[in-house]
Design a protein around this motif. Sequence first.
Motif, short mmCIF file in Angstrom:
data_model
loop_
_atom_site.label_atom_id
_atom_site.label_comp_id
_atom_site.label_asym_id
_atom_site.label_seq_id
_atom_site.Cartn_x
_atom_site.Cartn_y
_atom_site.Cartn_z
N GLY A 201 0.83 -1.20 0.00
CA GLY A 201 0.00 0.00 0.00
C GLY A 201 0.86 1.24 0.00
N GLU A 211 -4.14 10.09 2.96
CA GLU A 211 -5.03 9.35 2.05
C GLU A 211 -4.28 8.15 1.49
OE1 GLU A 211 -7.10 11.76 -0.87
OE2 GLU A 211 -7.08 10.08 -2.29
N VAL A 212 -4.93 7.00 1.57
CA VAL A 212 -4.36 5.80 0.95
C VAL A 212 -4.66 5.85 -0.54
CG1 VAL A 212 -4.47 3.28 0.84
CG2 VAL A 212 -4.67 4.44 3.06
N LEU A 213 -3.65 5.58 -1.34
CA LEU A 213 -3.88 5.58 -2.79
C LEU A 213 -4.71 4.37 -3.21
CD1 LEU A 213 -0.37 6.64 -4.18
CD2 LEU A 213 -2.40 8.05 -3.79
N PRO A 214 -5.56 4.55 -4.19
CA PRO A 214 -6.39 3.42 -4.64
C PRO A 214 -5.56 2.32 -5.29
CG PRO A 214 -6.69 5.33 -6.06
CD PRO A 214 -5.84 5.78 -4.92
N PHE A 215 -6.15 1.15 -5.31
CA PHE A 215 -5.47 -0.05 -5.83
C PHE A 215 -4.92 0.19 -7.24
CE2 PHE A 215 -5.44 -4.32 -7.75
CZ PHE A 215 -4.81 -5.06 -6.75
N LEU A 218 -1.32 1.23 -7.90
CA LEU A 218 -0.20 0.31 -7.66
C LEU A 218 -0.10 -0.66 -8.84
CD1 LEU A 218 -0.87 1.34 -4.72
CD2 LEU A 218 0.02 -0.86 -3.94
N GLU B 78 -12.37 -0.12 -0.65
CA GLU B 78 -11.51 -1.22 -1.14
C GLU B 78 -11.08 -2.10 0.03
OE1 GLU B 78 -9.27 0.94 -4.95
OE2 GLU B 78 -8.13 0.42 -3.15
N ARG B 93 -5.72 -4.73 4.01
CA ARG B 93 -5.87 -3.30 4.26
C ARG B 93 -7.17 -2.82 3.66
NH1 ARG B 93 -4.84 -0.15 -0.19
NH2 ARG B 93 -3.58 -1.07 -1.86
N ARG B 95 -9.40 0.64 2.27
CA ARG B 95 -9.36 2.04 1.82
C ARG B 95 -10.79 2.55 1.79
NH1 ARG B 95 -9.97 5.23 -2.80
NH2 ARG B 95 -8.53 7.01 -2.84
#
Lengths: 270, 100
Positions: A201, A211-215, A218, B78, B93, B95
């Motif tokens: 992640g 903010e976590v970057l969307p899948f 990656l 997610e 994890r 999101r």
Amino acid sequence: MRALMGFPLCCSLLALAVPSTAASAQEAPVATVKVTTTRDPVDKSYRKMIKGMERFEREHALSPAASLRFQLLPRTHDVDMTGITLRVAGDTVSLKVPVESDNSFILPRNEGALREDAAVLANRKTTSMTWRAAIETPGLPPGTRRLGDLRLECRVGVEAGLVSNSSPLFGWLSNALTTADGVCNSPEGNYLFFAERPLFGVRLRHGERSEVLPFHMLYAGGIQTPEMLPFCDCQVLLDRTYYVPLWDKNWPDDTLVEFDYMVDTPQVAP
Amino acid sequence: MNTRALLLSLAVMAGCATGNVPTGTQAPAERLAAAVVPGHTTKADLLASFGKTKTVVFSSGYEAWLYQSPAGGGRFAEFVILLDPAGVVTKTRQRPPSAP
């Protein structure tokens, strides 16, 4: 269009793979020509790389504490990334470029090499490696990058032609998709970055905001099929690839890009 | 040269490609959080409980799986799962859905 920047890199391989239409059956007298040096179409242009260095100087404010290096990264499983040698080769100029153990290097400026439109050559098959700019602010916490550094890496990397599409077949497309301003300031112009280790992640953090970057940011967009992968320079680094929203001014240059790795601590060989 | 790969690559380069955002199988977030346990849940468990989904397989043998949970307003959270080469979940994890 998420993976576009992965694909121009693929073009060179595609071009190599397109069968030649040149007739080979006709027998004709062949003149002998002495070739003193050859330039692989994917070798890097010295002039372009110097242009990248000049862009770094012009836009150093994005990453004021960092210096510029370039780095070689593996593209195929079988490439030996130890003991790589690099040189700048023109018609008469030949300069050895020292390569560090992490395969990074500083490109020297040489007027003769510029004049002769020299190439930057490694002692590996060009399609076995990929190239990137490496601009890293010193003193960052482990497992992080700084967004301003990545913004500048993109601009320098594209300007320097590290993301190359040298095939005439795709030249028109390359020009449209690989200008530094087009790539690095647009959500559609994604530039692939590679982390030190396989990623699970990526989180952006600035002050209280995170903010976590969307899948899909990656793994080169997560769209690479086994058939497509050999044409991407992320071929063996897929699990280390990520995009960041370079274009999004709501994230300032001091934003930290934090990595959550697949394996928390590097495994030490017995 | 693999013609299909060439055409596919050309299509992507020409901006014709769609599906740039991976779409995972939908499942409620609470159910995923309760059922998927690192070190215990296996690939077979995931398939049995939630079905096939968007998956990226790496040369290391690791796999990343994406499930999506409806969050209203056409938004999705997610739930990402990492499986090791033995097919056992090692990490998860979540999101939250993006702001509309």
